[in-house]
Design a protein around this motif. Sequence first.
Motif, short mmCIF file in Angstrom:
data_model
loop_
_atom_site.label_atom_id
_atom_site.label_comp_id
_atom_site.label_asym_id
_atom_site.label_seq_id
_atom_site.Cartn_x
_atom_site.Cartn_y
_atom_site.Cartn_z
N LEU A 58 -10.17 5.09 -31.63
CA LEU A 58 -11.08 4.09 -31.09
C LEU A 58 -11.44 4.42 -29.64
O LEU A 58 -12.63 4.35 -29.25
CB LEU A 58 -10.41 2.72 -31.17
N LYS A 59 -10.47 4.82 -28.84
CA LYS A 59 -10.76 5.16 -27.45
C LYS A 59 -11.65 6.39 -27.34
O LYS A 59 -12.56 6.47 -26.50
CB LYS A 59 -9.45 5.40 -26.69
N VAL A 60 -11.40 7.38 -28.20
CA VAL A 60 -12.22 8.61 -28.17
C VAL A 60 -13.66 8.28 -28.49
O VAL A 60 -14.60 8.69 -27.76
CB VAL A 60 -11.65 9.65 -29.15
N PHE A 61 -13.88 7.54 -29.55
CA PHE A 61 -15.26 7.25 -29.95
C PHE A 61 -15.94 6.33 -28.94
O PHE A 61 -17.14 6.48 -28.65
CB PHE A 61 -15.28 6.62 -31.35
N THR A 146 -25.33 4.35 -32.95
CA THR A 146 -24.56 5.59 -32.86
C THR A 146 -24.34 6.14 -34.27
O THR A 146 -23.89 5.42 -35.17
CB THR A 146 -23.21 5.35 -32.18
N PHE A 147 -24.65 7.42 -34.41
CA PHE A 147 -24.48 8.09 -35.71
C PHE A 147 -23.37 9.13 -35.57
O PHE A 147 -23.31 9.87 -34.59
CB PHE A 147 -25.78 8.78 -36.13
N ILE A 148 -22.50 9.19 -36.61
CA ILE A 148 -21.44 10.19 -36.65
C ILE A 148 -21.71 11.07 -37.86
O ILE A 148 -21.78 10.58 -39.00
CB ILE A 148 -20.06 9.53 -36.75
N GLY A 149 -21.86 12.36 -37.63
CA GLY A 149 -22.27 13.27 -38.69
C GLY A 149 -21.11 13.94 -39.39
O GLY A 149 -19.93 13.65 -39.15
N ARG A 209 -15.31 9.48 -42.74
CA ARG A 209 -16.37 8.47 -42.75
C ARG A 209 -16.20 7.56 -43.96
O ARG A 209 -15.49 7.87 -44.91
CB ARG A 209 -17.73 9.14 -42.80
N ALA A 210 -16.90 6.42 -43.93
CA ALA A 210 -16.80 5.45 -45.01
C ALA A 210 -17.34 6.00 -46.32
O ALA A 210 -16.97 5.52 -47.39
CB ALA A 210 -17.53 4.16 -44.63
N ASP A 211 -18.25 7.03 -46.25
CA ASP A 211 -18.81 7.60 -47.47
C ASP A 211 -17.92 8.68 -48.07
O ASP A 211 -18.29 9.33 -49.04
CB ASP A 211 -20.20 8.17 -47.22
N GLY A 212 -16.73 8.92 -47.48
CA GLY A 212 -15.78 9.88 -48.05
C GLY A 212 -15.73 11.21 -47.36
O GLY A 212 -14.89 12.05 -47.71
N ILE A 264 -11.93 1.77 -38.09
CA ILE A 264 -12.15 1.64 -36.65
C ILE A 264 -13.28 0.65 -36.41
O ILE A 264 -14.37 0.78 -36.98
CB ILE A 264 -12.50 3.01 -36.02
N ALA A 265 -12.99 -0.35 -35.61
CA ALA A 265 -13.97 -1.42 -35.38
C ALA A 265 -15.31 -0.86 -34.91
O ALA A 265 -15.38 0.03 -34.06
CB ALA A 265 -13.42 -2.41 -34.36
N GLU A 266 -16.41 -1.35 -35.45
CA GLU A 266 -17.80 -1.05 -35.08
C GLU A 266 -18.23 0.36 -35.47
O GLU A 266 -19.36 0.75 -35.18
CB GLU A 266 -18.03 -1.24 -33.58
N TYR A 267 -17.36 1.11 -36.12
CA TYR A 267 -17.71 2.47 -36.54
C TYR A 267 -17.38 2.61 -38.03
O TYR A 267 -16.36 2.09 -38.50
CB TYR A 267 -16.93 3.53 -35.75
N PRO A 268 -18.19 3.34 -38.76
CA PRO A 268 -17.93 3.55 -40.20
C PRO A 268 -16.89 4.65 -40.41
O PRO A 268 -17.12 5.62 -41.15
CB PRO A 268 -19.31 3.94 -40.73
N ILE A 269 -15.79 4.53 -39.71
CA ILE A 269 -14.75 5.56 -39.71
C ILE A 269 -13.42 4.92 -40.10
O ILE A 269 -13.08 3.82 -39.64
CB ILE A 269 -14.63 6.23 -38.33
#
Length: 714
Positions: A58-61, A146-149, A209-212, A264-269
Amino acid sequence: MQGAQRNSLKLLQWMMAASLALPIALFAIAATISYTSTKDIADREIERTLDVAHEHALKVFETIDRSLAELNEVVRGLPDGLIRTREPALHRRLKRLADSLPQLKSAWIFDADGKALVNSLVSPPPELSFADRDYFYAHVDQTIGTFIGTPLTPRPPYQGARFFGMSRRRDSDDGSFIGVIQASVLPEYFESFYARIGSDPGSFFAMGRADGVVLAHFPRLDRDIRLDPGGPVGQKIAANPVHGLITIAWPSDGIERRLGYRRIAEYPIYVSAGLETSAIRARWFATMGQHLVFGIPATALLFLLLAFAFRRTQHLQTEAAKRREAEEALKHSQRLEALGQLTGGVAHDFNNLLTVIRASVDLLNRPQLTEERRQRYMTAIADAVARAARLTSQLLAFARRQTLKPEVFDVGERMQSLHDMLATLLGPAIEITTRLPAEPCLVNADASQFETALINMATNARDAMQGKGRISFKVEAATTVPDTLAHLPGAHIPGSNGFVSVVVSDTGIGIPAARLGRIFEPFFTTKQVGHGTGLGLSQVFGFARQSGGEVTVTSEVGQGSTFSLYLPRVPADLLPQQQAPNTAPALPGSGMSVLVVEDNIELANFAADGLTELGYSITLVDNAADALAELVVDTDRFDVVFSDVVMPGMTGLELARAIRDRGIGVPVVLTTGYSEALAQEGSHGFDLVQKPYSIEELSQILHRAARVRDGAAE
């Protein structure tokens, strides 16, 4: 004894089994509790480790996301041409940002065509388009924040470690798309952190990610993986999308693990931490191994001790069995010796009696016999029969198989009545002294057998004194009892009935200590062959035991002997009213109908002839089945049934029971010389005539039994 020995061996076998089964059961229970505890401890460790991994991610993101937002503010409102002119300064700023954050590989600013305006790696950046990267085209058509690839490999001429992008959209003042700000994040940064906090064997971490799509993995993988959202992991996460604990085989390597996951709150992780179930079991095995280190030796030692005790007991019992066999062989030889004595003693006595009977019969057959001589010969025959009956009674008494006829009587009074007879029996050279109690000493025993026992003890004392000396008789309430009676209720309790003792002492030669243990044995005698059967003291012993009492002896060579007969005492209120002795003659039958059941034809004819002469109507059958058939056909035909007890097939006692059970109202009188069933169980309420019997005695009992039936019918 043998049953007790078998039980002791079985007990040791059960103890041996228990010495294994109980520790095993306790170990199984402890193992179950320990395994549950180990799993709970592992779950708590996983939760704590997951908290650390989640907080770190969470801190890193958040740090990267904040940095991207700051860059976006720096270039907001600047056209691409102006950004290129300021590229050297912006390059240095991006480089400082990348150098200050170890999780970043690089930072980039792209135009609307996907070309790099500025990056932290080189200045100026090459003319390459990155429009095909997910961190770029994800922002072209919409604002998504914010997008995480996905993990990517650097595009030449750029080199180095793989990365995944975090990017934000650049908008113009009117909201149109003008480019992307992106940061390349190193998965190995997370994996290095996981390696530091996951030092326990079997530790596992993953971030995806939430999509696997898996972004970071520990242990590290040499390939990219993507979990199927519809697979086992995806289904379990979908059931509890925020947080959970699961046990599952991880798709990348098939290893079963206990995993904790958290979004992780607010992130699809999602971040996950866990342990291999084999590592959890290894911890459990280590704990149980510590128990086994102490438990196995202790259990083995206990089992070996019990096995040794079992083998030792088995050996001792084998030795005891051998000793018993030797003792049985000795007893067998003693029985053979006793049979020899019986041949010389009992056979001698019986031959004397038979001689008297035979001679009397021969004399009765002589013509012109006077009435006085005829009566004398008949009396001699009757006396010989009575003596033979007493000898048979002695045989049954020492074997404790005689059917006793107990009655309540005063021992002191009975002793007083026997005084004159004892004086005659013992002879004038023997002085007799008696000490009788002032109060009644009542017992419930066979009075005839008591008198016989007293005569046998007196006769034995006379022979020990060789016909000259002093015999004392003492009757009293026993203050002490032998050990064989001490366990009985009331033996030592003040106020209880207790026992009556009859003590017979003589001034004879005494009994050697080596013979004291045998004097009550059947047929044992120190007299010459033909001068005694060895049944006298055996009768005393059998009578005492069968009456619930005991007989003891103390003696010293040259000082005489003392015999003590103990009989259970009964309360004074049980003494019946005195009745006149039954000396009535034979009673006429007056047509009374008697069904005689006797398998011995000679004895049956004797009874039938004698009763017929007295006026009885006799029907004779030789078995119980025919007798029962006669009764069923015509019950009112008979006034009484007179049946032998011991017969082939149905016994007389079974016949009597059948008559009673079927409700046939005919009285039954039984007769026997000896019956095992009657000796053990009694006559079951039926009248009983002991063989040998006289016609006079039989007629009185039949008449009395039939009168009871007649009275009931009136």
